[in-house]
Design a protein around this motif. Structure first.
Motif, PDB file in Angstrom:
ATOM      1  N   ALA A  99      86.314  74.029 -50.735  1.00  0.00           N
ATOM      2  CA  ALA A  99      86.264  72.589 -50.950  1.00  0.00           C
ATOM      3  C   ALA A  99      84.828  72.105 -51.133  1.00  0.00           C
ATOM      4  CB  ALA A  99      86.924  71.871 -49.769  1.00  0.00           C
ATOM      5  N   ARG A 100      83.907  72.702 -50.375  1.00  0.00           N
ATOM      6  CA  ARG A 100      82.494  72.327 -50.494  1.00  0.00           C
ATOM      7  C   ARG A 100      81.944  72.717 -51.853  1.00  0.00           C
ATOM      8  NH1 ARG A 100      79.391  75.255 -46.104  1.00  0.00           N
ATOM      9  NH2 ARG A 100      77.660  73.912 -46.715  1.00  0.00           N
ATOM     10  N   LEU A 101      82.306  73.906 -52.342  1.00  0.00           N
ATOM     11  CA  LEU A 101      81.837  74.353 -53.650  1.00  0.00           C
ATOM     12  C   LEU A 101      82.282  73.387 -54.738  1.00  0.00           C
ATOM     13  CD1 LEU A 101      82.550  78.151 -53.205  1.00  0.00           C
ATOM     14  CD2 LEU A 101      80.333  77.242 -53.919  1.00  0.00           C
ATOM     15  N   SER A 102      83.555  73.028 -54.719  1.00  0.00           N
ATOM     16  CA  SER A 102      84.074  72.116 -55.734  1.00  0.00           C
ATOM     17  C   SER A 102      83.385  70.760 -55.657  1.00  0.00           C
ATOM     18  CB  SER A 102      85.587  71.955 -55.565  1.00  0.00           C
ATOM     19  OG  SER A 102      86.131  71.107 -56.547  1.00  0.00           O
ATOM     20  N   ALA A 103      83.228  70.238 -54.448  1.00  0.00           N
ATOM     21  CA  ALA A 103      82.572  68.940 -54.285  1.00  0.00           C
ATOM     22  C   ALA A 103      81.106  68.988 -54.692  1.00  0.00           C
ATOM     23  CB  ALA A 103      82.694  68.467 -52.836  1.00  0.00           C
ATOM     24  N   VAL A 131      85.346  76.285 -59.223  1.00  0.00           N
ATOM     25  CA  VAL A 131      86.026  77.358 -58.496  1.00  0.00           C
ATOM     26  C   VAL A 131      87.228  77.770 -59.334  1.00  0.00           C
ATOM     27  CG1 VAL A 131      87.227  78.021 -56.384  1.00  0.00           C
ATOM     28  CG2 VAL A 131      85.294  76.435 -56.267  1.00  0.00           C
ATOM     29  N   LEU A 146      92.908  75.466 -53.286  1.00  0.00           N
ATOM     30  CA  LEU A 146      91.597  74.820 -53.207  1.00  0.00           C
ATOM     31  C   LEU A 146      90.704  75.206 -54.386  1.00  0.00           C
ATOM     32  CD1 LEU A 146      91.211  75.156 -49.369  1.00  0.00           C
ATOM     33  CD2 LEU A 146      91.082  72.991 -50.624  1.00  0.00           C
ATOM     34  N   SER A 147      91.299  75.720 -55.438  1.00  0.00           N
ATOM     35  CA  SER A 147      90.550  76.067 -56.644  1.00  0.00           C
ATOM     36  C   SER A 147      90.683  74.949 -57.674  1.00  0.00           C
ATOM     37  CB  SER A 147      91.074  77.378 -57.242  1.00  0.00           C
ATOM     38  OG  SER A 147      90.908  78.445 -56.315  1.00  0.00           O
ATOM     39  N   ASP A 148      89.714  74.860 -58.555  1.00  0.00           N
ATOM     40  CA  ASP A 148      89.753  73.843 -59.617  1.00  0.00           C
ATOM     41  C   ASP A 148      90.669  74.278 -60.763  1.00  0.00           C
ATOM     42  OD1 ASP A 148      87.818  72.458 -58.139  1.00  0.00           O
ATOM     43  OD2 ASP A 148      86.199  73.554 -59.133  1.00  0.00           O
ATOM     44  N   THR A 186      77.832  66.403 -58.545  1.00  0.00           N
ATOM     45  CA  THR A 186      78.457  66.428 -57.222  1.00  0.00           C
ATOM     46  C   THR A 186      79.456  65.272 -57.096  1.00  0.00           C
ATOM     47  OG1 THR A 186      76.691  65.090 -56.269  1.00  0.00           O
ATOM     48  CG2 THR A 186      76.433  67.474 -56.176  1.00  0.00           C
ATOM     49  N   GLY A 226      86.237  67.629 -53.490  1.00  0.00           N
ATOM     50  CA  GLY A 226      86.466  68.610 -54.526  1.00  0.00           C
ATOM     51  C   GLY A 226      87.557  68.127 -55.474  1.00  0.00           C
ATOM     52  N   VAL A 227      87.749  68.858 -56.564  1.00  0.00           N
ATOM     53  CA  VAL A 227      88.786  68.503 -57.526  1.00  0.00           C
ATOM     54  C   VAL A 227      90.152  68.665 -56.861  1.00  0.00           C
ATOM     55  CG1 VAL A 227      89.873  69.119 -59.721  1.00  0.00           C
ATOM     56  CG2 VAL A 227      87.376  69.167 -59.498  1.00  0.00           C
TER      57      VAL A 227
END
Length: 550
Positions: free
Chosen positions: A172-176, A181, A199-201, A542, A546-547
């Protein structure tokens, strides 16, 4: 800067014996990596029957052919699954590294489903968390090839379940953070594993093979009595047509990986080839292309480091075989000379180097603290080449304020505002590990040479300390120690410390980002510095969240 004047005789008997010892360690390390690959390859008949590719084949097809690839944490879990060194399979049940897809530098992680069906191992979880952290720090898109049986319930530990939540938090942090992801669901993802695609885009699924459900048929029946097939609960066609969990439906692994490459190509304008990312980065690249190779051979690095770390090493000889043109500008060379600080370039990147020609004394600690702050003012990354037995001890050192001066160096390392990279070349003992930016000080990257040693102190020092303490306690009771028992205890402590200090053991514990061949040090550093610079230049978009999957 001037080229370093080497006095090392690479053809000497000493160099030859050290080289042989280093090559033996490299061969042992490569054999451990091959053990994991061989264990996974034994599943080839099953994968062929299912029309699937093995995990390493998947990674190879995903990556750009001929492009650089930096594997990470390849010994994760070594000696953790079993204490039998002959049977332990390293890797943590997954493959991970930084590579290029359609010219885009990405973090790539793949379940090693040829081993225990890709079940998540304890150190595998730590490995995943570490590479997620690297991706966040360096603004790398995260590409995940998933086929996992989830947690191994036969090895269930409640702390693993609780800490495992950080894996999904990091997605979630990576996407945000504006970092795409992308998940290719090659096989099963059950319970917590279902949140990997969740939790992937972007999610790519394979017809007839992908599975993602919170409860599979056995658990569902046990919990509710409901009977349903795997396809009804979480098959690829259901998720791409009904639930919306998947964006793309592929016919097989190859098709799925081809779609993944197309997806990455779609965001390559923002994350693509370095020259297109930022003008400053392009300038660095141009400079790097013109950077002079070291005038001294990297082959010499095998013979420079003694296998037992009791012999002195001039670490300037090591640095000179890594940096551009073998040129070093030493900082305060006559002051605190056992601590070496120098400015140099690696692949066109300006860096500051801190290394050790002996214990860190008061003058050396002060010099290093000054130099680190100087590099922060210049904005130059700092490279630590560890080879230290720690901070100087003794009456004179204590009275000179070793504690407070050593603390200043640790303060500087801790609060440095530039990226730091650590290579554990030789000894890494005591608080020297801290002052030289060990794992606890969060360097951007940390790698070990095969012969490196990490410990609170040397094995013989620890054993002698315990022997002195024990004999003093017995003397107070009027007991004379038995020489045979005393020696047996001494040998036991030495063996225990030596086993834990070994680079393969510490790498298995994720106390580094992997073991590297000393001869590859310059290439690894160039790759890491390029990664850091490129990440800093990327202008990510950013978001607060996340997405969200729709």
């Amino acid at each position: 800067m001037t080229a370093f004047n080497s006095t090392w005789n690479a053809g000497s008997e000493l160099a030859r014996s050290r080289r042989e010892a280093a090559l033996a360690r490299i061969a042992a390390w490569r054999a451990l990596e091959a053990r994991a690959a061989d264990a996974s390859a034994r599943a080839q008949p099953l994968f062929d029957k299912r029309g699937q590719l093995l995990p390493r084949q998947r990674v190879a097809l995903l990556l750009d052919a001929g492009a650089p690839w930096l594997p990470l944490c390849t010994l994760a879990g070594y000696l953790q699954d079993t204490r039998d060194a002959a049977k332990s399979v390293p890797g943590g049940g997954m493959l991970a590294g930084i590579g290029f897809i359609e010219g885009v530098r990405c973090m790539v992680v793949a379940s090693d489903s040829g081993i225990e069906a890709g079940a998540i191992q304890e150190r595998g979880l730590e490995k995943m968390l570490r590479v997620q952290e690297i991706a966040l720090q360096n603004r790398l898109p995260f590409i995940h090839l998933v086929e996992s049986a989830g947690a191994n319930l036969m090895r269930y530990r409640v702390e693993g379940f609780v800490h495992g939540g950080a894996l999904f938090r990091n997605l979630a942090r990576l996407s945000a953070a504006g970092l795409p992801v992308v998940t290719v669901q090659h096989g099963s993802g059950t319970a917590g594993g279902a949140y990997m695609p969740g939790l992937s885009d972007i999610v790519i699924m394979v017809r007839g093979r992908s599975r993602a459900f919170l409860a599979g048929p056995p658990l569902l029946k046990a919990a509710t009595g409901e009977v349903a097939t795997e396809e009804e609960l979480g098959g690829a066609e259901m998720h791409t047509a009904v639930s919306g969990l998947g964006e793309y439906l592929a016919e097989d692994d190859r098709h799925a990986l081809g779609i993944a490459r197309q997806v990455v190509r779609g965001f390559s304008d923002a994350f693509g080839p370095p020259a297109q990312v930022h003008g400053a980065l392009a300038a660095i690249k141009n400079k790097a292309n013109g950077a002079a190779e070291p005038t001294l051979s990297a082959q010499d690095l095998l013979g420079l480091m003694p296998p037992h770390h009791r012999e002195p090493v001039d670490m300037r000889e090591v640095a000179a075989r890594i940096v551009d043109g073998s040129e070093l500008l030493e900082f305060k060379p006559l002051f605190g000379s056992a601590t070496v600080c120098a400015q140099a370039s690696v692949g066109g990147h300006r860096v500051g180097i801190v290394t050790n020609n002996g214990p860190i004394d008061v003058a050396g600690a002060n010099k290093a603290a000054h130099f680190i702050q100087w590099m922060c003012q210049l904005g130059h990354p700092i490279l630590y080449l560890q080879n230290t037995t720690g901070y100087m001890v003794g009456k004179d050192s204590e009275q000179a304020g070793m504690i407070k001066h050593g603390s200043k160096m640790i303060q500087a390392v801790t609060n440095a505002t530039v990226p730091q990279i650590t290579i554990q070349c030789g000894a890494s003992f005591g608080a020297g590990n801290y002052g030289m930016c060990g794992r606890g000080y969060a360097p951007r990257f940390l790698f070990s040479w095969p012969g490196a040693k990490t410990a609170v102190m040397g094995g013989e020092q620890a054993a002698r300390t315990m022997q002195i303490v024990t004999e003093a306690a017995l003397a107070r009771k009027g007991i004379t120690p038995d020489p045979a028992e005393s020696q047996a205890q001494f040998d036991k402590i030495v063996a225990m410390f030596e086993a834990q200090a070994d680079a393969f053991t510490t790498s298995g514990l994720l106390l580094d980002d992997g073991v590297i061949d000393p001869r590859d040090t310059r290439a690894v550093l160039r790759f890491c510095l390029d990664t850091i610079t490129e990440g800093a230049a990327r202008e990510v978009r950013t978001m607060q969240f996340g997405v969200a999957r729709m």
